[in-house]
Design a protein around this motif. Sequence first.
Motif, PDB file in Angstrom:
ATOM      1  N   ASP A   1       0.778  -1.145  -0.175  1.00  0.00           N
ATOM      2  CA  ASP A   1       0.030  -0.027   0.078  1.00  0.00           C
ATOM      3  C   ASP A   1       0.675   1.281   0.118  1.00  0.00           C
ATOM      4  O   ASP A   1       1.457   1.689   1.140  1.00  0.00           O
ATOM      5  CB  ASP A   1      -0.893  -0.101   1.212  1.00  0.00           C
ATOM      6  CG  ASP A   1      -1.964   1.059   1.105  1.00  0.00           C
ATOM      7  OD1 ASP A   1      -1.876   1.627   0.305  1.00  0.00           O
ATOM      8  OD2 ASP A   1      -2.665   1.026   2.466  1.00  0.00           O
ATOM      9  N   LEU A   2       0.983   1.792  -1.155  1.00  0.00           N
ATOM     10  CA  LEU A   2       2.159   2.853  -1.294  1.00  0.00           C
ATOM     11  C   LEU A   2       1.727   4.073  -1.280  1.00  0.00           C
ATOM     12  O   LEU A   2       0.446   4.509  -1.690  1.00  0.00           O
ATOM     13  CB  LEU A   2       2.955   2.509  -2.569  1.00  0.00           C
ATOM     14  CG  LEU A   2       3.346   1.079  -3.023  1.00  0.00           C
ATOM     15  CD1 LEU A   2       4.194   1.249  -4.264  1.00  0.00           C
ATOM     16  CD2 LEU A   2       4.368   0.646  -1.715  1.00  0.00           C
ATOM     17  N   VAL A   3       2.669   5.075  -0.785  1.00  0.00           N
ATOM     18  CA  VAL A   3       2.337   6.478  -0.840  1.00  0.00           C
ATOM     19  C   VAL A   3       3.552   7.187  -1.458  1.00  0.00           C
ATOM     20  O   VAL A   3       4.453   6.886  -0.933  1.00  0.00           O
ATOM     21  CB  VAL A   3       1.467   7.151   0.209  1.00  0.00           C
ATOM     22  CG1 VAL A   3       2.431   6.958   1.604  1.00  0.00           C
ATOM     23  CG2 VAL A   3       1.158   8.519   0.281  1.00  0.00           C
ATOM     24  N   THR A   4       3.427   8.177  -2.012  1.00  0.00           N
ATOM     25  CA  THR A   4       4.534   9.039  -2.434  1.00  0.00           C
ATOM     26  C   THR A   4       4.474  10.510  -1.783  1.00  0.00           C
ATOM     27  O   THR A   4       3.489  10.915  -1.636  1.00  0.00           O
ATOM     28  CB  THR A   4       5.137   9.043  -3.971  1.00  0.00           C
ATOM     29  OG1 THR A   4       4.012  10.032  -4.603  1.00  0.00           O
ATOM     30  CG2 THR A   4       4.957   7.588  -4.581  1.00  0.00           C
ATOM     31  N   GLU A   5       5.445  11.453  -1.982  1.00  0.00           N
ATOM     32  CA  GLU A   5       5.338  12.682  -1.577  1.00  0.00           C
ATOM     33  C   GLU A   5       4.457  13.258  -2.847  1.00  0.00           C
ATOM     34  O   GLU A   5       3.711  14.422  -2.639  1.00  0.00           O
ATOM     35  CB  GLU A   5       6.606  13.599  -1.411  1.00  0.00           C
ATOM     36  CG  GLU A   5       7.312  14.056  -2.805  1.00  0.00           C
ATOM     37  CD  GLU A   5       8.328  12.889  -3.165  1.00  0.00           C
ATOM     38  OE1 GLU A   5       8.525  11.879  -2.563  1.00  0.00           O
ATOM     39  OE2 GLU A   5       9.597  13.488  -3.618  1.00  0.00           O
TER      40      GLU A   5
ATOM     41  N   GLU B   1      -4.689  11.605   2.050  1.00  0.00           N
ATOM     42  CA  GLU B   1      -3.516  11.627   2.582  1.00  0.00           C
ATOM     43  C   GLU B   1      -3.366  12.826   3.577  1.00  0.00           C
ATOM     44  O   GLU B   1      -2.292  13.189   3.956  1.00  0.00           O
ATOM     45  CB  GLU B   1      -2.601  12.131   1.485  1.00  0.00           C
ATOM     46  CG  GLU B   1      -2.706  11.194   0.028  1.00  0.00           C
ATOM     47  CD  GLU B   1      -2.328   9.748   0.296  1.00  0.00           C
ATOM     48  OE1 GLU B   1      -1.638   9.575   1.699  1.00  0.00           O
ATOM     49  OE2 GLU B   1      -2.679   9.083  -0.549  1.00  0.00           O
ATOM     50  N   GLY B   2      -4.614  12.954   4.352  1.00  0.00           N
ATOM     51  CA  GLY B   2      -4.270  13.833   5.523  1.00  0.00           C
ATOM     52  C   GLY B   2      -4.612  15.381   5.571  1.00  0.00           C
ATOM     53  O   GLY B   2      -4.624  15.903   6.464  1.00  0.00           O
TER      54      GLY B   2
ATOM     55  N   PRO C   1      -5.869  12.041  -4.754  1.00  0.00           N
ATOM     56  CA  PRO C   1      -4.936  12.770  -5.692  1.00  0.00           C
ATOM     57  C   PRO C   1      -4.207  11.943  -6.571  1.00  0.00           C
ATOM     58  O   PRO C   1      -4.265  12.268  -7.780  1.00  0.00           O
ATOM     59  CB  PRO C   1      -3.908  13.386  -4.465  1.00  0.00           C
ATOM     60  CG  PRO C   1      -3.944  12.582  -3.391  1.00  0.00           C
ATOM     61  CD  PRO C   1      -5.390  11.973  -3.212  1.00  0.00           C
ATOM     62  N   ILE C   2      -4.000  10.547  -6.154  1.00  0.00           N
ATOM     63  CA  ILE C   2      -3.542   9.600  -7.029  1.00  0.00           C
ATOM     64  C   ILE C   2      -4.250   8.263  -6.728  1.00  0.00           C
ATOM     65  O   ILE C   2      -3.791   7.803  -5.873  1.00  0.00           O
ATOM     66  CB  ILE C   2      -1.769   9.612  -7.227  1.00  0.00           C
ATOM     67  CG1 ILE C   2      -1.125  10.805  -7.400  1.00  0.00           C
ATOM     68  CG2 ILE C   2      -1.414   8.271  -8.197  1.00  0.00           C
ATOM     69  CD1 ILE C   2       0.183  10.745  -7.464  1.00  0.00           C
TER      70      ILE C   2
ATOM     71  N   ASN D   1       1.542  16.288  -2.280  1.00  0.00           N
ATOM     72  CA  ASN D   1       1.648  17.494  -2.684  1.00  0.00           C
ATOM     73  C   ASN D   1       0.318  17.689  -3.518  1.00  0.00           C
ATOM     74  O   ASN D   1      -0.164  18.660  -3.548  1.00  0.00           O
ATOM     75  CB  ASN D   1       2.906  17.581  -3.686  1.00  0.00           C
ATOM     76  CG  ASN D   1       3.979  17.548  -3.141  1.00  0.00           C
ATOM     77  OD1 ASN D   1       4.082  17.943  -1.682  1.00  0.00           O
ATOM     78  ND2 ASN D   1       5.186  17.175  -3.509  1.00  0.00           N
ATOM     79  N   ILE D   2      -0.128  16.865  -4.314  1.00  0.00           N
ATOM     80  CA  ILE D   2      -1.327  17.261  -5.265  1.00  0.00           C
ATOM     81  C   ILE D   2      -2.518  17.349  -4.361  1.00  0.00           C
ATOM     82  O   ILE D   2      -3.422  18.026  -4.620  1.00  0.00           O
ATOM     83  CB  ILE D   2      -1.560  15.901  -6.003  1.00  0.00           C
ATOM     84  CG1 ILE D   2      -0.447  15.808  -7.106  1.00  0.00           C
ATOM     85  CG2 ILE D   2      -2.918  15.920  -6.927  1.00  0.00           C
ATOM     86  CD1 ILE D   2      -0.263  17.227  -8.089  1.00  0.00           C
TER      87      ILE D   2
END
Length: 267
Positions: free
Chosen positions: A42-46, A72-73, A90-91, A50-51
Amino acid sequence: MDRKERNQLYEHAKNWVLEAGGFIRESLDKPLTINTKSNANDLVTEMDRNIEKYFAENIRSHYPTHKLLSEEGFGDDLTTLDGTVWIIDPIDGTMNFVHQKRNFAISLAIYQDGVGEIGLIYNVMEDILYHVKKGEGAYRNETKLATLKKHVNLEECILLINNIWSCENARINHMKIQELIKKVRGTRSYGSAALEFAGVAEGILDAYISIQLHPWDLAAGVILVEEVGGITTQIDGKPLNLLTESTAFSGNHLIKDQVINEYIELK
Ligand code: 2AM
Ligand code: CA
Protein backbone atom coordinates in the motif's frame (compact mmCIF):
# COMPACT_ATOMS: atom_id res chain seq x y z
CA MET A 1 -27.63 22.33 -6.02
CA ASP A 2 -28.81 24.50 -8.91
CA ARG A 3 -27.36 24.27 -12.36
CA LYS A 4 -25.48 27.57 -12.22
CA GLU A 5 -23.73 26.68 -8.96
CA ARG A 6 -22.91 23.21 -10.27
CA ASN A 7 -21.45 24.64 -13.47
CA GLN A 8 -19.23 27.08 -11.58
CA LEU A 9 -17.98 24.34 -9.25
CA TYR A 10 -17.42 22.04 -12.19
CA GLU A 11 -15.27 24.60 -14.04
CA HIS A 12 -13.06 25.14 -10.98
CA ALA A 13 -12.78 21.42 -10.27
CA LYS A 14 -11.96 20.59 -13.88
CA ASN A 15 -9.29 23.29 -14.14
CA TRP A 16 -7.64 22.13 -10.90
CA VAL A 17 -7.69 18.49 -12.00
CA LEU A 18 -6.10 19.31 -15.35
CA GLU A 19 -3.52 21.57 -13.72
CA ALA A 20 -2.67 18.91 -11.10
CA GLY A 21 -2.29 16.36 -13.91
CA GLY A 22 0.17 18.72 -15.60
CA PHE A 23 2.26 18.99 -12.40
CA ILE A 24 2.42 15.20 -12.18
CA ARG A 25 3.49 14.80 -15.83
CA GLU A 26 6.18 17.49 -15.45
CA SER A 27 7.61 15.89 -12.30
CA LEU A 28 7.54 12.32 -13.52
CA ASP A 29 11.28 11.98 -14.05
CA LYS A 30 12.28 13.49 -10.71
CA PRO A 31 13.28 11.07 -7.91
CA LEU A 32 10.40 10.06 -5.60
CA THR A 33 10.26 9.25 -1.90
CA ILE A 34 8.09 6.17 -1.51
CA ASN A 35 6.58 5.03 1.78
CA THR A 36 4.09 2.35 2.76
CA LYS A 37 0.79 2.71 4.63
CA SER A 38 -1.55 -0.11 5.75
CA ASN A 39 0.75 -2.84 4.40
CA ALA A 40 3.96 -3.27 2.40
CA ASN A 41 2.07 -3.06 -0.92
CA ASP A 42 0.00 0.00 0.00
CA LEU A 43 2.23 2.77 -1.34
CA VAL A 44 2.30 6.54 -0.98
CA THR A 45 4.70 9.13 -2.40
CA GLU A 46 5.28 12.80 -1.73
CA MET A 47 3.49 13.43 -5.03
CA ASP A 48 0.24 12.01 -3.56
CA ARG A 49 0.60 14.43 -0.66
CA ASN A 50 1.60 17.47 -2.76
CA ILE A 51 -1.31 17.04 -5.15
CA GLU A 52 -3.82 16.60 -2.33
CA LYS A 53 -2.40 19.72 -0.62
CA TYR A 54 -2.86 21.66 -3.86
CA PHE A 55 -6.56 20.69 -3.98
CA ALA A 56 -7.09 21.35 -0.25
CA GLU A 57 -5.59 24.86 -0.49
CA ASN A 58 -7.63 25.75 -3.56
CA ILE A 59 -10.89 24.45 -2.10
CA ARG A 60 -10.34 26.20 1.25
CA SER A 61 -9.52 29.55 -0.35
CA HIS A 62 -12.41 29.52 -2.88
CA TYR A 63 -15.03 27.61 -0.87
CA PRO A 64 -14.28 28.01 2.85
CA THR A 65 -17.59 26.42 3.92
CA HIS A 66 -17.05 23.26 1.86
CA LYS A 67 -15.65 20.09 3.40
CA LEU A 68 -12.94 17.77 2.06
CA LEU A 69 -12.73 14.00 2.46
CA SER A 70 -9.40 12.76 1.11
CA GLU A 71 -6.74 10.11 1.39
CA GLU A 72 -3.51 11.75 2.49
CA GLY A 73 -4.41 13.79 5.57
CA PHE A 74 -5.25 17.28 4.26
CA GLY A 75 -9.01 16.71 4.52
CA ASP A 76 -11.52 17.13 7.33
CA ASP A 77 -12.63 14.53 9.88
CA LEU A 78 -16.19 14.02 8.71
CA THR A 79 -19.03 12.26 10.49
CA THR A 80 -21.72 13.29 7.99
CA LEU A 81 -22.00 14.17 4.30
CA ASP A 82 -24.17 17.22 5.07
CA GLY A 83 -23.32 20.33 3.05
CA THR A 84 -20.94 20.36 0.09
CA VAL A 85 -18.26 17.69 0.37
CA TRP A 86 -15.34 17.20 -2.02
CA ILE A 87 -14.04 13.62 -2.04
CA ILE A 88 -10.59 13.38 -3.61
CA ASP A 89 -7.95 10.80 -4.33
CA PRO A 90 -4.92 12.75 -5.61
CA ILE A 91 -3.42 9.61 -7.17
CA ASP A 92 -5.57 6.52 -7.52
CA GLY A 93 -3.35 3.63 -8.54
CA THR A 94 -0.23 4.69 -6.67
CA MET A 95 1.43 1.33 -7.30
CA ASN A 96 1.00 1.91 -11.05
CA PHE A 97 2.31 5.46 -10.64
CA VAL A 98 5.45 4.18 -8.89
CA HIS A 99 6.12 1.09 -11.01
CA GLN A 100 4.70 2.00 -14.42
CA LYS A 101 4.43 5.79 -14.50
CA ARG A 102 1.05 5.35 -16.17
CA ASN A 103 -2.39 3.80 -15.51
CA PHE A 104 -3.19 6.08 -12.57
CA ALA A 105 -5.83 8.75 -12.15
CA ILE A 106 -6.91 11.77 -10.18
CA SER A 107 -10.38 11.10 -8.78
CA LEU A 108 -12.53 14.04 -7.65
CA ALA A 109 -16.18 14.04 -6.65
CA ILE A 110 -18.45 16.73 -5.23
CA TYR A 111 -21.45 15.66 -3.15
CA GLN A 112 -24.25 17.90 -1.89
CA ASP A 113 -25.98 16.53 1.22
CA GLY A 114 -24.92 13.03 0.22
CA VAL A 115 -25.99 13.31 -3.43
CA GLY A 116 -23.27 13.01 -6.09
CA GLU A 117 -23.33 16.17 -8.24
CA ILE A 118 -19.96 16.21 -10.05
CA GLY A 119 -17.46 13.47 -10.86
CA LEU A 120 -14.07 13.76 -12.57
CA ILE A 121 -11.65 10.92 -13.24
CA TYR A 122 -8.49 12.00 -15.04
CA ASN A 123 -6.23 9.42 -16.64
CA VAL A 124 -3.20 11.66 -16.34
CA MET A 125 -0.78 10.04 -18.79
CA GLU A 126 -3.34 9.39 -21.51
CA ASP A 127 -4.91 12.82 -21.00
CA ILE A 128 -8.41 11.33 -20.86
CA LEU A 129 -10.91 13.10 -18.64
CA TYR A 130 -14.08 11.24 -17.65
CA HIS A 131 -16.57 13.78 -16.37
CA VAL A 132 -20.15 13.93 -15.23
CA LYS A 133 -22.59 16.48 -13.92
CA LYS A 134 -25.60 14.77 -12.40
CA GLY A 135 -28.45 14.61 -14.90
CA GLU A 136 -26.41 16.21 -17.70
CA GLY A 137 -24.65 13.15 -19.11
CA ALA A 138 -21.34 11.38 -18.59
CA TYR A 139 -18.43 11.98 -20.95
CA ARG A 140 -15.04 10.62 -21.95
CA ASN A 141 -13.31 13.82 -23.05
CA GLU A 142 -15.89 15.32 -25.46
CA THR A 143 -17.66 12.03 -26.26
CA LYS A 144 -20.92 11.36 -24.46
CA LEU A 145 -21.10 7.88 -22.93
CA ALA A 146 -24.00 5.66 -23.93
CA THR A 147 -26.45 4.12 -21.49
CA LEU A 148 -25.18 0.72 -20.33
CA LYS A 149 -26.45 -2.38 -22.11
CA LYS A 150 -29.27 -3.84 -20.04
CA HIS A 151 -28.83 -7.51 -20.93
CA VAL A 152 -25.41 -9.08 -20.71
CA ASN A 153 -25.02 -12.75 -19.82
CA LEU A 154 -22.38 -13.47 -17.24
CA GLU A 155 -20.74 -15.78 -19.79
CA GLU A 156 -20.12 -12.73 -21.98
CA CYS A 157 -18.93 -10.41 -19.22
CA ILE A 158 -15.55 -8.92 -18.59
CA LEU A 159 -15.26 -8.73 -14.82
CA LEU A 160 -12.86 -6.43 -13.03
CA ILE A 161 -11.47 -8.19 -10.00
CA ASN A 162 -8.23 -8.02 -8.06
CA ASN A 163 -6.88 -11.58 -8.13
CA ILE A 164 -6.03 -11.44 -4.47
CA TRP A 165 -9.76 -11.72 -3.59
CA SER A 166 -9.90 -15.13 -5.20
CA CYS A 167 -7.23 -16.49 -2.84
CA GLU A 168 -7.87 -17.62 0.73
CA ASN A 169 -9.70 -14.72 2.31
CA ALA A 170 -11.10 -14.00 5.75
CA ARG A 171 -13.99 -11.85 4.50
CA ILE A 172 -15.42 -13.71 1.53
CA ASN A 173 -15.99 -17.29 0.34
CA HIS A 174 -13.13 -17.37 -2.18
CA MET A 175 -14.28 -20.68 -3.70
CA LYS A 176 -17.44 -18.94 -4.95
CA ILE A 177 -15.28 -16.13 -6.36
CA GLN A 178 -13.25 -18.73 -8.25
CA GLU A 179 -16.52 -20.11 -9.68
CA LEU A 180 -17.46 -16.59 -10.81
CA ILE A 181 -14.05 -16.11 -12.46
CA LYS A 182 -14.59 -19.37 -14.40
CA LYS A 183 -18.12 -18.34 -15.38
CA VAL A 184 -17.30 -14.95 -16.96
CA ARG A 185 -15.66 -14.46 -20.36
CA GLY A 186 -12.59 -12.83 -18.87
CA THR A 187 -11.21 -10.88 -15.94
CA ARG A 188 -9.13 -7.71 -15.78
CA SER A 189 -7.43 -5.76 -13.01
CA TYR A 190 -6.17 -2.26 -13.76
CA GLY A 191 -4.93 -1.37 -10.28
CA SER A 192 -6.78 1.96 -10.22
CA ALA A 193 -10.34 1.69 -8.91
CA ALA A 194 -11.27 5.05 -10.45
CA LEU A 195 -10.17 3.90 -13.92
CA GLU A 196 -12.00 0.61 -13.35
CA PHE A 197 -15.25 2.48 -12.62
CA ALA A 198 -14.61 4.64 -15.69
CA GLY A 199 -14.28 1.47 -17.79
CA VAL A 200 -17.62 0.21 -16.47
CA ALA A 201 -19.26 3.57 -17.26
CA GLU A 202 -17.75 3.48 -20.74
CA GLY A 203 -19.23 0.01 -21.29
CA ILE A 204 -15.88 -1.59 -22.18
CA LEU A 205 -15.96 -3.58 -18.91
CA ASP A 206 -19.13 -5.10 -17.54
CA ALA A 207 -18.79 -5.32 -13.79
CA TYR A 208 -16.39 -4.47 -11.00
CA ILE A 209 -16.09 -6.09 -7.59
CA SER A 210 -13.78 -5.22 -4.72
CA ILE A 211 -13.75 -6.11 -1.06
CA GLN A 212 -11.73 -3.09 0.04
CA LEU A 213 -12.24 0.43 -1.22
CA HIS A 214 -12.10 3.79 0.48
CA PRO A 215 -14.59 6.59 -0.21
CA TRP A 216 -12.07 8.46 -2.40
CA ASP A 217 -11.46 5.38 -4.56
CA LEU A 218 -15.10 5.19 -5.60
CA ALA A 219 -16.87 8.52 -5.01
CA ALA A 220 -16.44 9.90 -8.56
CA GLY A 221 -16.88 6.50 -10.22
CA VAL A 222 -20.22 5.96 -8.53
CA ILE A 223 -21.63 9.16 -10.07
CA LEU A 224 -20.25 8.31 -13.51
CA VAL A 225 -21.72 4.78 -13.49
CA GLU A 226 -25.08 5.97 -12.19
CA GLU A 227 -25.36 8.57 -14.95
CA VAL A 228 -25.20 5.82 -17.60
CA GLY A 229 -27.85 3.72 -15.84
CA GLY A 230 -25.60 1.48 -13.75
CA ILE A 231 -25.52 0.88 -10.03
CA THR A 232 -22.88 0.67 -7.31
CA THR A 233 -23.58 -1.03 -3.97
CA GLN A 234 -21.70 -2.93 -1.33
CA ILE A 235 -20.85 -6.43 -2.47
CA ASP A 236 -23.87 -7.87 -0.61
CA GLY A 237 -26.24 -5.40 -2.29
CA LYS A 238 -26.52 -2.98 0.64
CA PRO A 239 -26.22 0.75 -0.09
CA LEU A 240 -22.76 2.29 0.04
CA ASN A 241 -21.71 4.45 2.96
CA LEU A 242 -19.29 7.06 1.61
CA LEU A 243 -17.88 7.80 5.05
CA THR A 244 -16.29 4.38 5.56
CA GLU A 245 -14.13 1.78 3.86
CA SER A 246 -16.37 -0.64 1.99
CA THR A 247 -16.78 -3.52 -0.38
CA ALA A 248 -18.17 -2.61 -3.80
CA PHE A 249 -20.05 -3.96 -6.79
CA SER A 250 -20.52 -1.75 -9.86
CA GLY A 251 -22.25 -2.60 -13.13
CA ASN A 252 -25.72 -2.98 -14.57
CA HIS A 253 -28.67 -4.08 -12.44
CA LEU A 254 -29.02 -7.52 -14.01
CA ILE A 255 -25.37 -8.47 -13.54
CA LYS A 256 -25.55 -7.17 -9.98
CA ASP A 257 -28.40 -9.53 -9.11
CA GLN A 258 -26.66 -12.53 -10.68
CA VAL A 259 -23.27 -11.84 -9.08
CA ILE A 260 -24.58 -10.97 -5.65
CA ASN A 261 -27.23 -13.70 -5.41
CA GLU A 262 -25.18 -16.54 -6.85
CA TYR A 263 -21.51 -15.84 -6.12
CA ILE A 264 -21.05 -13.58 -3.10
CA GLU A 265 -20.93 -15.21 0.31
CA LEU A 266 -19.53 -12.99 3.00
CA LYS A 267 -18.17 -14.74 6.09
P1 2AM B 1 -4.74 3.73 -4.19
O1 2AM B 1 -3.85 3.51 -5.35
O2 2AM B 1 -5.23 5.13 -4.07
O3 2AM B 1 -4.13 3.24 -2.90
C1 2AM B 1 -5.86 -1.20 -6.31
O4 2AM B 1 -6.46 -2.34 -6.76
C2 2AM B 1 -6.95 -0.19 -6.06
O5 2AM B 1 -7.48 -0.37 -4.73
C3 2AM B 1 -6.46 1.24 -6.13
O6 2AM B 1 -7.52 2.06 -6.55
C4 2AM B 1 -6.08 1.54 -4.69
O7 2AM B 1 -6.10 2.89 -4.38
C5 2AM B 1 -7.20 0.81 -3.95
N1 2AM B 1 -6.94 0.45 -2.57
C6 2AM B 1 -7.81 0.62 -1.55
N2 2AM B 1 -7.29 0.18 -0.41
C7 2AM B 1 -6.06 -0.29 -0.67
C8 2AM B 1 -5.03 -0.88 0.13
N3 2AM B 1 -5.15 -1.08 1.43
N4 2AM B 1 -3.88 -1.25 -0.49
C9 2AM B 1 -3.73 -1.05 -1.83
N5 2AM B 1 -4.69 -0.50 -2.62
C10 2AM B 1 -5.83 -0.12 -2.06
CA1 CA C 1 -4.52 7.24 -3.61
